[in-house]
Design a protein around this motif. Sequence first.
Motif, PDB file in Angstrom:
ATOM      1  N   ARG A  60       0.828  -1.214   0.000  1.00 31.17           N
ATOM      2  CA  ARG A  60       0.000   0.000   0.000  1.00 31.17           C
ATOM      3  C   ARG A  60       0.861   1.263   0.000  1.00 31.17           C
ATOM      4  NH1 ARG A  60      -3.879   0.934   5.062  1.00 31.17           N
ATOM      5  NH2 ARG A  60      -1.798   0.882   6.006  1.00 31.17           N
ATOM      6  N   ARG A  61       2.052   1.193   0.603  1.00 33.04           N
ATOM      7  CA  ARG A  61       2.926   2.367   0.618  1.00 33.04           C
ATOM      8  C   ARG A  61       3.415   2.737  -0.775  1.00 33.04           C
ATOM      9  NH1 ARG A  61       6.749   0.354   5.647  1.00 33.04           N
ATOM     10  NH2 ARG A  61       5.079   0.223   7.232  1.00 33.04           N
ATOM     11  N   ASN A  62       3.634   1.726  -1.620  1.00 39.72           N
ATOM     12  CA  ASN A  62       4.187   1.971  -2.958  1.00 39.72           C
ATOM     13  C   ASN A  62       3.149   1.893  -4.067  1.00 39.72           C
ATOM     14  OD1 ASN A  62       6.878   2.069  -1.837  1.00 39.72           O
ATOM     15  ND2 ASN A  62       6.880  -0.165  -1.780  1.00 39.72           N
ATOM     16  N   ASP A  63       1.942   1.460  -3.738  1.00 41.51           N
ATOM     17  CA  ASP A  63       0.917   1.271  -4.762  1.00 41.51           C
ATOM     18  C   ASP A  63      -0.389   1.876  -4.256  1.00 41.51           C
ATOM     19  OD1 ASP A  63      -0.677   0.526  -6.832  1.00 41.51           O
ATOM     20  OD2 ASP A  63      -0.377  -1.629  -6.629  1.00 41.51           O
ATOM     21  N   PRO A  64      -0.692   3.131  -4.610  1.00 44.58           N
ATOM     22  CA  PRO A  64      -1.936   3.744  -4.116  1.00 44.58           C
ATOM     23  C   PRO A  64      -3.201   3.133  -4.700  1.00 44.58           C
ATOM     24  CG  PRO A  64      -0.833   5.191  -5.697  1.00 44.58           C
ATOM     25  CD  PRO A  64       0.113   4.051  -5.422  1.00 44.58           C
ATOM     26  N   LYS A  65      -3.076   2.372  -5.784  1.00 51.71           N
ATOM     27  CA  LYS A  65      -4.262   1.762  -6.401  1.00 51.71           C
ATOM     28  C   LYS A  65      -4.619   0.414  -5.791  1.00 51.71           C
ATOM     29  CE  LYS A  65      -3.437   3.941 -10.907  1.00 51.71           C
ATOM     30  NZ  LYS A  65      -3.238   3.686 -12.361  1.00 51.71           N
ATOM     31  N   LEU A  66      -3.851  -0.061  -4.808  1.00 50.94           N
ATOM     32  CA  LEU A  66      -4.096  -1.387  -4.251  1.00 50.94           C
ATOM     33  C   LEU A  66      -5.464  -1.472  -3.592  1.00 50.94           C
ATOM     34  CD1 LEU A  66      -3.175  -4.226  -3.395  1.00 50.94           C
ATOM     35  CD2 LEU A  66      -2.171  -3.177  -1.353  1.00 50.94           C
ATOM     36  N   VAL A  67      -5.775  -0.539  -2.685  1.00 47.79           N
ATOM     37  CA  VAL A  67      -7.035  -0.604  -1.938  1.00 47.79           C
ATOM     38  C   VAL A  67      -8.249  -0.459  -2.863  1.00 47.79           C
ATOM     39  CG1 VAL A  67      -8.386   0.479  -0.106  1.00 47.79           C
ATOM     40  CG2 VAL A  67      -5.920   0.179   0.177  1.00 47.79           C
ATOM     41  N   PRO A  68      -8.282   0.488  -3.804  1.00 52.72           N
ATOM     42  CA  PRO A  68      -9.445   0.554  -4.704  1.00 52.72           C
ATOM     43  C   PRO A  68      -9.652  -0.723  -5.514  1.00 52.72           C
ATOM     44  CG  PRO A  68      -8.216   2.592  -4.809  1.00 52.72           C
ATOM     45  CD  PRO A  68      -7.385   1.654  -4.015  1.00 52.72           C
ATOM     46  N   TYR A  69      -8.563  -1.329  -5.990  1.00 54.17           N
ATOM     47  CA  TYR A  69      -8.707  -2.558  -6.768  1.00 54.17           C
ATOM     48  C   TYR A  69      -9.218  -3.711  -5.903  1.00 54.17           C
ATOM     49  CZ  TYR A  69      -6.366  -0.580 -10.870  1.00 54.17           C
ATOM     50  OH  TYR A  69      -6.051   0.170 -11.973  1.00 54.17           O
ATOM     51  N   MET A  70      -8.736  -3.803  -4.676  1.00 52.30           N
ATOM     52  CA  MET A  70      -9.205  -4.873  -3.792  1.00 52.30           C
ATOM     53  C   MET A  70     -10.679  -4.693  -3.441  1.00 52.30           C
ATOM     54  SD  MET A  70      -5.960  -5.455  -1.214  1.00 52.30           S
ATOM     55  CE  MET A  70      -6.830  -6.774  -0.359  1.00 52.30           C
ATOM     56  N   LEU A  71     -11.089  -3.455  -3.164  1.00 44.75           N
ATOM     57  CA  LEU A  71     -12.503  -3.198  -2.866  1.00 44.75           C
ATOM     58  C   LEU A  71     -13.387  -3.474  -4.077  1.00 44.75           C
ATOM     59  CD1 LEU A  71     -12.210   0.079  -0.756  1.00 44.75           C
ATOM     60  CD2 LEU A  71     -12.618  -2.250   0.066  1.00 44.75           C
ATOM     61  N   LEU A  72     -12.913  -3.092  -5.254  1.00 41.82           N
ATOM     62  CA  LEU A  72     -13.679  -3.351  -6.477  1.00 41.82           C
ATOM     63  C   LEU A  72     -13.852  -4.844  -6.713  1.00 41.82           C
ATOM     64  CD1 LEU A  72     -15.021  -2.241  -9.041  1.00 41.82           C
ATOM     65  CD2 LEU A  72     -12.780  -2.276 -10.139  1.00 41.82           C
ATOM     66  N   ALA A  73     -12.778  -5.622  -6.489  1.00 39.51           N
ATOM     67  CA  ALA A  73     -12.876  -7.066  -6.679  1.00 39.51           C
ATOM     68  C   ALA A  73     -13.807  -7.694  -5.651  1.00 39.51           C
ATOM     69  CB  ALA A  73     -11.485  -7.693  -6.589  1.00 39.51           C
ATOM     70  N   PHE A  74     -13.745  -7.218  -4.416  1.00 37.02           N
ATOM     71  CA  PHE A  74     -14.569  -7.808  -3.347  1.00 37.02           C
ATOM     72  C   PHE A  74     -16.049  -7.508  -3.550  1.00 37.02           C
ATOM     73  CE2 PHE A  74     -16.475  -7.508   0.942  1.00 37.02           C
ATOM     74  CZ  PHE A  74     -16.318  -8.830   1.330  1.00 37.02           C
TER      75      PHE A  74
END
Length: 266
Positions: A60-74
């Motif tokens: 998450r520190r190096n990839d700001p798109k991680l959380v949106p992609y995980m929420l979208l997949a879930f």
Amino acid sequence: MAKNSSASNPAAAASPSASGSSATGGRSRRLFSRRGSSAASGPRKPGQLAQMRQAFDLTRRNDPKLVPYMLLAFFGSIIVLLAVGLLVKNWITFLILGIVIGALAAMIILSLRAQNAALTQLEGQPGGARAAMSLLRRGWIMPEEPVAVNPRSRDLIFRAVGRPGVVLVTEGPTGRVQQIVNAEKTRMRRILPDVPIHVIHSGTQDGQVKLQDLPKTMRALPAKITKDEVVAVDKRLTSIGRAALPIPKGVDPTKARASRKGLRGR
């Protein structure tokens, strides 16, 4: 006579209690020794949930798109399966199934993004290409050490043998590393004249392949040899070993002699 014998030998009369206390003491000592050995064995390794949390924090520190992609997949998985459940009038079962599949999809996104983040940090580091090549699954044979090294520029060549043939992956500027690439290909052509040899230049310059795209690029190469031939080719390459380090011109270590004037002190 029995009373006299017991009175004359008080140690025998007290032996049951002594034996009981010794047995209890032995059990307690064994119990404490086990606890001590388990405590002294060292700290426990973090569990699977702790490892996933560490990977999530680092990515998450190096990839700001991680959380949106995980929420979208879930939530995307839940919405799709819930809609299917409403159509078949069994929304509870499909809702539970959507939660499970959504969590699995989020974990897959986390794994892929963490892998890309790790390779991005290794970009430009010595040995980064070998770390990216290790992500290839079955069907590839590759040594841990580079097969060719330029001691001056520290350019490296790593080798992999698979169904496409022999793949040489370079580290360093394309123009500068071409010299050792040609030398390595010449060595290999002597014993493998009919095996395809592919060269992939890893890096961020024009015409080079980034580390995160390196495994995909190697998988996309067309298959040219069989699985049995892969093993045979690797054995032949292993038999010739690594390329010898270059020796400065004008120096022959087998004919070097000590100076007699230096030995005499003149």
